[in-house]
Design a protein around this motif. Structure first.
Motif, PDB file in Angstrom:
ATOM      1  N   ASP A 249       0.829  -1.208   0.000  1.00  0.00           N
ATOM      2  CA  ASP A 249       0.000   0.000   0.000  1.00  0.00           C
ATOM      3  C   ASP A 249       0.857   1.249   0.000  1.00  0.00           C
ATOM      4  OD1 ASP A 249       0.503   0.835   2.879  1.00  0.00           O
ATOM      5  OD2 ASP A 249      -0.381  -1.151   3.211  1.00  0.00           O
ATOM      6  N   VAL A 250       0.229   2.348  -0.413  1.00  0.00           N
ATOM      7  CA  VAL A 250       0.879   3.667  -0.479  1.00  0.00           C
ATOM      8  C   VAL A 250      -0.067   4.681   0.141  1.00  0.00           C
ATOM      9  CG1 VAL A 250       1.885   5.437  -1.973  1.00  0.00           C
ATOM     10  CG2 VAL A 250       2.058   3.024  -2.600  1.00  0.00           C
ATOM     11  N   ASP A 251       0.462   5.598   0.918  1.00  0.00           N
ATOM     12  CA  ASP A 251      -0.342   6.632   1.571  1.00  0.00           C
ATOM     13  C   ASP A 251      -0.960   7.564   0.518  1.00  0.00           C
ATOM     14  OD1 ASP A 251      -1.439   8.646   3.080  1.00  0.00           O
ATOM     15  OD2 ASP A 251       0.256   8.801   4.446  1.00  0.00           O
ATOM     16  N   ASN A 252      -2.295   7.728   0.574  1.00  0.00           N
ATOM     17  CA  ASN A 252      -2.996   8.632  -0.344  1.00  0.00           C
ATOM     18  C   ASN A 252      -2.429  10.043  -0.285  1.00  0.00           C
ATOM     19  OD1 ASN A 252      -4.846   7.098  -1.709  1.00  0.00           O
ATOM     20  ND2 ASN A 252      -6.381   7.206  -0.098  1.00  0.00           N
ATOM     21  N   GLY A 253      -2.104  10.504   0.921  1.00  0.00           N
ATOM     22  CA  GLY A 253      -1.609  11.871   1.082  1.00  0.00           C
ATOM     23  C   GLY A 253      -0.349  12.126   0.281  1.00  0.00           C
ATOM     24  N   ILE A 254       0.536  11.134   0.223  1.00  0.00           N
ATOM     25  CA  ILE A 254       1.779  11.281  -0.549  1.00  0.00           C
ATOM     26  C   ILE A 254       1.465  11.400  -2.031  1.00  0.00           C
ATOM     27  CG2 ILE A 254       3.934  10.142  -1.182  1.00  0.00           C
ATOM     28  CD1 ILE A 254       3.961   8.896   1.619  1.00  0.00           C
ATOM     29  N   ILE A 255       0.547  10.547  -2.509  1.00  0.00           N
ATOM     30  CA  ILE A 255       0.169  10.572  -3.930  1.00  0.00           C
ATOM     31  C   ILE A 255      -0.443  11.918  -4.280  1.00  0.00           C
ATOM     32  CG2 ILE A 255      -1.199   9.452  -5.707  1.00  0.00           C
ATOM     33  CD1 ILE A 255       1.088   7.783  -4.513  1.00  0.00           C
ATOM     34  N   PHE A 256      -1.393  12.390  -3.431  1.00  0.00           N
ATOM     35  CA  PHE A 256      -2.047  13.664  -3.699  1.00  0.00           C
ATOM     36  C   PHE A 256      -1.036  14.804  -3.662  1.00  0.00           C
ATOM     37  CE2 PHE A 256      -6.235  11.871  -1.854  1.00  0.00           C
ATOM     38  CZ  PHE A 256      -6.470  11.230  -3.059  1.00  0.00           C
ATOM     39  N   GLY A 257      -0.093  14.764  -2.700  1.00  0.00           N
ATOM     40  CA  GLY A 257       0.912  15.816  -2.602  1.00  0.00           C
ATOM     41  C   GLY A 257       1.803  15.873  -3.832  1.00  0.00           C
ATOM     42  N   HIS A 258       2.263  14.711  -4.310  1.00  0.00           N
ATOM     43  CA  HIS A 258       3.099  14.662  -5.507  1.00  0.00           C
ATOM     44  C   HIS A 258       2.340  15.183  -6.715  1.00  0.00           C
ATOM     45  CE1 HIS A 258       6.022  11.379  -3.831  1.00  0.00           C
ATOM     46  NE2 HIS A 258       6.136  12.558  -3.227  1.00  0.00           N
ATOM     47  N   HIS A 259       1.067  14.760  -6.815  1.00  0.00           N
ATOM     48  CA  HIS A 259       0.274  15.174  -7.980  1.00  0.00           C
ATOM     49  C   HIS A 259       0.012  16.681  -7.944  1.00  0.00           C
ATOM     50  CE1 HIS A 259      -2.656  15.208 -11.165  1.00  0.00           C
ATOM     51  NE2 HIS A 259      -3.574  15.723 -10.342  1.00  0.00           N
ATOM     52  N   LYS A 260      -0.270  17.222  -6.764  1.00  0.00           N
ATOM     53  CA  LYS A 260      -0.575  18.651  -6.649  1.00  0.00           C
ATOM     54  C   LYS A 260       0.621  19.494  -7.074  1.00  0.00           C
ATOM     55  CE  LYS A 260      -2.778  19.831  -2.969  1.00  0.00           C
ATOM     56  NZ  LYS A 260      -3.047  20.147  -1.542  1.00  0.00           N
ATOM     57  N   SER A 261       1.806  19.163  -6.553  1.00  0.00           N
ATOM     58  CA  SER A 261       2.997  19.942  -6.893  1.00  0.00           C
ATOM     59  C   SER A 261       3.331  19.803  -8.374  1.00  0.00           C
ATOM     60  CB  SER A 261       4.179  19.487  -6.031  1.00  0.00           C
ATOM     61  OG  SER A 261       4.433  18.097  -6.211  1.00  0.00           O
ATOM     62  N   ASP A 262       3.169  18.595  -8.918  1.00  0.00           N
ATOM     63  CA  ASP A 262       3.443  18.373 -10.340  1.00  0.00           C
ATOM     64  C   ASP A 262       2.447  19.132 -11.212  1.00  0.00           C
ATOM     65  OD1 ASP A 262       4.713  16.886 -12.602  1.00  0.00           O
ATOM     66  OD2 ASP A 262       2.687  16.040 -12.754  1.00  0.00           O
ATOM     67  N   PHE A 263       1.179  19.115 -10.812  1.00  0.00           N
ATOM     68  CA  PHE A 263       0.130  19.780 -11.597  1.00  0.00           C
ATOM     69  C   PHE A 263       0.346  21.293 -11.613  1.00  0.00           C
ATOM     70  CE2 PHE A 263      -4.023  21.761 -12.076  1.00  0.00           C
ATOM     71  CZ  PHE A 263      -4.544  21.087 -13.164  1.00  0.00           C
ATOM     72  N   LEU A 264       0.636  21.854 -10.446  1.00  0.00           N
ATOM     73  CA  LEU A 264       0.851  23.299 -10.364  1.00  0.00           C
ATOM     74  C   LEU A 264       2.074  23.712 -11.173  1.00  0.00           C
ATOM     75  CD1 LEU A 264       0.052  23.982  -6.594  1.00  0.00           C
ATOM     76  CD2 LEU A 264      -1.342  24.572  -8.582  1.00  0.00           C
ATOM     77  N   LEU A 265       3.097  22.906 -11.115  1.00  0.00           N
ATOM     78  CA  LEU A 265       4.321  23.221 -11.853  1.00  0.00           C
ATOM     79  C   LEU A 265       4.069  23.257 -13.355  1.00  0.00           C
ATOM     80  CD1 LEU A 265       7.367  23.733 -11.632  1.00  0.00           C
ATOM     81  CD2 LEU A 265       7.704  21.261 -11.846  1.00  0.00           C
ATOM     82  N   ARG A 266       3.246  22.327 -13.841  1.00  0.00           N
ATOM     83  CA  ARG A 266       2.998  22.217 -15.283  1.00  0.00           C
ATOM     84  C   ARG A 266       2.005  23.258 -15.803  1.00  0.00           C
ATOM     85  NH1 ARG A 266       0.402  18.057 -16.547  1.00  0.00           N
ATOM     86  NH2 ARG A 266       0.077  17.042 -14.528  1.00  0.00           N
ATOM     87  N   HIS A 267       1.047  23.677 -14.933  1.00  0.00           N
ATOM     88  CA  HIS A 267      -0.044  24.529 -15.440  1.00  0.00           C
ATOM     89  C   HIS A 267      -0.028  25.955 -14.889  1.00  0.00           C
ATOM     90  CE1 HIS A 267      -2.049  21.121 -17.336  1.00  0.00           C
ATOM     91  NE2 HIS A 267      -1.843  20.422 -16.224  1.00  0.00           N
ATOM     92  N   SER A 268       0.843  26.266 -13.947  1.00  0.00           N
ATOM     93  CA  SER A 268       0.799  27.580 -13.300  1.00  0.00           C
ATOM     94  C   SER A 268       1.071  28.721 -14.285  1.00  0.00           C
ATOM     95  CB  SER A 268       1.796  27.632 -12.142  1.00  0.00           C
ATOM     96  OG  SER A 268       3.104  27.353 -12.611  1.00  0.00           O
ATOM     97  N   ILE A 269       1.985  28.541 -15.224  1.00  0.00           N
ATOM     98  CA  ILE A 269       2.313  29.612 -16.179  1.00  0.00           C
ATOM     99  C   ILE A 269       1.108  29.937 -17.052  1.00  0.00           C
ATOM    100  CG2 ILE A 269       3.779  30.234 -18.134  1.00  0.00           C
ATOM    101  CD1 ILE A 269       5.991  28.535 -16.907  1.00  0.00           C
ATOM    102  N   LEU A 270       0.469  28.875 -17.600  1.00  0.00           N
ATOM    103  CA  LEU A 270      -0.706  29.083 -18.456  1.00  0.00           C
ATOM    104  C   LEU A 270      -1.835  29.760 -17.681  1.00  0.00           C
ATOM    105  CD1 LEU A 270      -2.134  28.597 -21.155  1.00  0.00           C
ATOM    106  CD2 LEU A 270      -2.847  26.357 -20.288  1.00  0.00           C
ATOM    107  N   LEU A 271      -2.065  29.285 -16.449  1.00  0.00           N
ATOM    108  CA  LEU A 271      -3.123  29.881 -15.629  1.00  0.00           C
ATOM    109  C   LEU A 271      -2.812  31.335 -15.299  1.00  0.00           C
ATOM    110  CD1 LEU A 271      -3.793  26.943 -13.145  1.00  0.00           C
ATOM    111  CD2 LEU A 271      -5.239  27.674 -15.044  1.00  0.00           C
ATOM    112  N   GLY A 272      -1.559  31.651 -15.034  1.00  0.00           N
ATOM    113  CA  GLY A 272      -1.163  33.020 -14.722  1.00  0.00           C
ATOM    114  C   GLY A 272      -1.399  33.961 -15.886  1.00  0.00           C
TER     115      GLY A 272
END
Length: 592
Positions: A249-272
């Motif tokens: 098993d893997v902690d959901n919080g770790i998965i969500f944290g990795h995905h959140k930082s990755d998502f923001l990194l990829r889309h923050s410029i376009l959103l800005g």
């Protein structure tokens, strides 16, 4: 000027932020959906990856357990061919050869206790292991137990029996370090922080890379996969050689944290960039539309300060604001006209209220205020009109050695009923002074009252009694009114009923006249129907039954206490509900 600046563009500011929200909201919703979609896809990919890791580790663990099965089977083949004094040495030798911590045999004795008979560790011999009788049920079992000498060990058991006779001989148990199995379950380090556990069929953890994990519960999630404790993404499979399960098993919080930082990194410029564009466009709209809105707000401010002649002027980029300004101008004109009408209506209403107060003062002034100077009786009255003035009235007065008691109820309420009640009172007083016979008083009163009331369809109910102070004889009549009540000293009640039509309907030739002798401590209670028709929040009536119960329990109270207690009880019953009828009471207690 400073106040005007504070007011300026207030509405435009709100429009600016609303337009900004309208532009950004679709992007925000799209971003949320995209975030959710990518997260779901990553979660599905993670399940695939975990299943691959699970298969890889299951193979290693199965191979390791199969090796241990073969090692225990090789011990089984020779152990019972040895003499008893050789077995302990043999087990010690095999424990070292196979890298076991301990190797021992449990046998079931005649008293049904499971006893350690042979062991590589002398401390285990003759110990009672009856709490491990579950080992008798299966051929191979992997388990963990804190009661045995080795606290950091995992135990692997094999059931011993003669194959040709299927005769049970005992259980061969080997212990080895948890670290050995943990190192094989974890394997090489990975970028993903996974937790590997082995549990028995009940979910109890035998060994885990998470030392705090004691029990595993799993349930299906929206991906039709399992999760542990709703906080961990998990995969699970049964081991081939034993009745146990391998869980990763893997902690959901770790998965969500990795995905959140990755998502923001990829889309923050376009959103800005999109946010800046939305901000600029909204600001341009704000500037274009703020001018006419500011003008309208300034006009409103001037009107608020007293300049009622101020009006909105059209603006070339006003669009709908111009329509709003024209509507505002028309509304202000109508408000000014309406205000004048309200002022006139207020004056008329005030005049009407003044007239009501005068009528109320007149009506109350006509009611007797002072008790009669007669020591034979104790008189008390109570009167609560439904409106400012009412149609009920009570009266009592002395003529020679007689006292007249009257309670009447004019149909209707307000000023008309009040005027008719004053008229009837004057007629009754005049005829009671002129005639000595109650029949003559009532017939002549009705005839005169009828002339005033028949065109307006007004009528009145009445109860009247004349008390002779010398003989204590009460002569009474009833014209459609609730009968008066006499409470005797012993608490019994007498209703003074007499037939008679209400006054003002038609000419009446005869009224039923009745008489009764009154005694010391008798209480004469005369009332209007507003008493028994009082209502509560559920529209239940106070009722005549409650009134009779009240009078029975008045005891030795004087007249004033009886009246005040009854009004208090009705107020408590009605809970301040508006009452639609006047309430009138005349209470007389005979003292001699």
């Amino acid at each position: 000027m400073q106040k005007t600046k504070k007011l300026k563009s207030y509405f435009a500011h709100r429009f600016y932020f609303i337009s900004l929200i309208i532009m950004i909201l679709p992007l925000f919703i799209y971003t949320l959906l995209l975030y959710r979609s990518e997260l779901n896809q990553k979660t599905k990919d993670l399940y695939v990856k975990l299943n691959i890791i699970l298969d890889e580790k299951k193979v290693k663990i199965d191979q390791d357990l199969e090796l241990k099965e073969k090692q225990l089977s090789s011990v089984e083949r020779y152990v019972y061919s040895l003499k008893d004094n050789q077995i302990n040495g043999f087990l010690t030798e095999k424990a070292k050869e196979f890298s076991f911590k301990d190797l021992f045999i449990l046998e079931l004795e005649n008293n049904n206790n499971l006893i350690c008979t042979f062991a590589s560790n002398d401390k285990l011999i003759n110990d009672n292991f009856s709490y491990l009788k579950i080992l008798l049920n299966k051929n191979f079992i992997l388990f963990e137990n804190q009661n045995i000498t080795c606290k950091d060990c995992v135990f692997f058991s094999k059931r011993l029996e003669k194959k040709e006779k299927n005769e049970f001989l005992g259980v061969l148990v080997a212990s080895f370090s948890k670290e050995e199995l943990v190192s094989k379950t974890l394997g090489k380090k990975r970028s993903l922080p996974i937790n590997v556990s082995i549990s028995d069929f009940t979910g109890k953890v035998i060994i885990s890379s998470d030392p705090k994990l004691k029990f595993i519960t799993t349930q299906k999630n929206k991906f039709n996969q399992i999760s542990r404790d709703k906080k961990f993404i998990a995969v699970q499979e049964k081991l081939s050689s034993i009745d146990a399960y391998l869980t990763i098993d893997v902690d959901n919080g770790i998965i969500f944290g990795h995905h959140k930082s990755d998502f923001l990194l990829r889309h923050s410029i376009l959103l800005g960039i999109f946010f800046i564009i939305s901000l600029v466009l909204s600001f341009i709209l704000y500037k274009l539309l703020s001018k006419p809105i500011d003008n309208l707000l300034i006009i409103m401010k001037e009107i608020k300060q007293g300049n009622l002649s101020a009006r909105y002027q059209k603006h070339r980029v006003g669009f709908e604001i111009n329509n709003l300004g024209i509507f505002f101008n028309d509304m202000m004109q109508e408000v000014i006209s309406h205000q004048k009408r309200i002022e006139e209506e207020k004056l008329d209403k005030q005049r009407y209220i003044d007239q009501l107060l005068i009528a109320k003062e007149i009506q109350l002034s006509m009611l007797p205020k002072e008790p009669l100077d007669i020591n034979q009786i104790d008189i008390a009255t109570g009167y609560i009109p439904a409106k400012e003035v009412g149609g009920d009235f009570y009266d009592y007065f002395k003529i020679d050695d007689k006292i007249v008691f009257i309670v009447s109820d004019i149909v209707g309420k307000g000023i008309p009923a009040c005027l008719y009640s004053l008229n009837l009172r004057s007629i009754l007083r005049a005829y009671a002074t002129y005639f000595t016979d109650l029949q003559d008083i009532l017939i002549n009163t009705n005839n005169l009252f009828l002339k005033d009331s028949e065109k307006e369809f007004i009528f009145a109910t009445l109860w009247i009694g004349i008390l002779d102070l010398k003989t204590n004889l009460l002569t009474y009549a009833n014209a459609g009114h609730p009968p008066a009540i006499i409470r005797k000293k012993d608490g019994s009640l007498i209703e003074l009923e007499a037939n008679g039509k209400a006054l003002g309907f038609e000419k009446i030739k005869n009224f039923e006249i009745k008489k009764i002798h009154l005694q010391k401590e008798d209480v004469l209670f005369i009332y209007s129907d507003g008493i028994i028709d009082a209502i509560d929040l559920q529209h239940h009536f106070y009722s005549k039954e409650k009134l009779l119960d009240f009078l029975k329990n008045t005891g030795s109270k004087n007249s004033s206490d009886i009246v005040s207690s009854l009004f208090y009880e009705i107020k408590d019953f009605s809970k301040d509900v508006f009452q639609y009828d006047d309430m009138t009471i005349l209470c007389v207690k005979f003292l001699k």
